[in-house]
Design a protein around this motif. Sequence first.
Motif, PDB file in Angstrom:
ATOM      1  N   GLY A  14       0.765  -1.356  -0.033  1.00 54.89           N
ATOM      2  CA  GLY A  14       0.029   0.041  -0.033  1.00 54.89           C
ATOM      3  C   GLY A  14       0.859   1.257   0.015  1.00 54.89           C
ATOM      4  N   ARG A  66      -1.343   2.222 -11.318  1.00 56.20           N
ATOM      5  CA  ARG A  66      -0.601   2.384  -9.744  1.00 56.20           C
ATOM      6  C   ARG A  66       0.744   3.002 -10.324  1.00 56.20           C
ATOM      7  NH1 ARG A  66       1.175  -2.106  -7.642  1.00 56.20           N
ATOM      8  NH2 ARG A  66       1.085  -3.378  -9.276  1.00 56.20           N
ATOM      9  N   ASN A  84       0.426   2.323  -4.415  1.00 53.96           N
ATOM     10  CA  ASN A  84      -0.410   1.184  -3.996  1.00 53.96           C
ATOM     11  C   ASN A  84       0.612  -0.051  -4.151  1.00 53.96           C
ATOM     12  OD1 ASN A  84      -2.338  -0.204  -2.950  1.00 53.96           O
ATOM     13  ND2 ASN A  84      -3.379  -0.342  -4.990  1.00 53.96           N
ATOM     14  N   LYS A  86       2.290  -3.539  -4.007  1.00 56.11           N
ATOM     15  CA  LYS A  86       1.919  -5.007  -3.654  1.00 56.11           C
ATOM     16  C   LYS A  86       2.967  -5.522  -3.526  1.00 56.11           C
ATOM     17  CE  LYS A  86      -2.353  -4.470  -6.711  1.00 56.11           C
ATOM     18  NZ  LYS A  86      -2.880  -5.040  -7.744  1.00 56.11           N
TER      19      LYS A  86
END
Length: 120
Positions: A14, A66, A84, A86
Amino acid sequence: VQLQASGGGLVQAGASLRLSCVASGGPFSTYAWAWFGQAPGKEREFVASISSSGESIYYADSVKGRFTISRDNAKNTVYLQMNNLKPEDTAVYYCARSAQPVWWDTARYWGQGTLVTVSS
């Protein structure tokens, strides 16, 4: 041509990071640039590219929405804004300069890579 990538690190899922790649020893503004990522045990994969004008930009499907690639010709620098993040984004990220001017085709020069680790 020498490419110096930086900005990697260890972050939680995040979070955001911005990678930078500073080029020296050759022309910058007339060439396209790209970022690639190599996850542990996998092949190096295309992440994003930007044309010499900055008008043609492409992303891998996995990072669309993203990640943002950009360039600053005055600073001979290309950036990769990563939002964001991951765990599957964990990889060594490499910047590269295209072999031909204007459009991205294949990599002619590679940076040394910067490690991005995303924990869950």
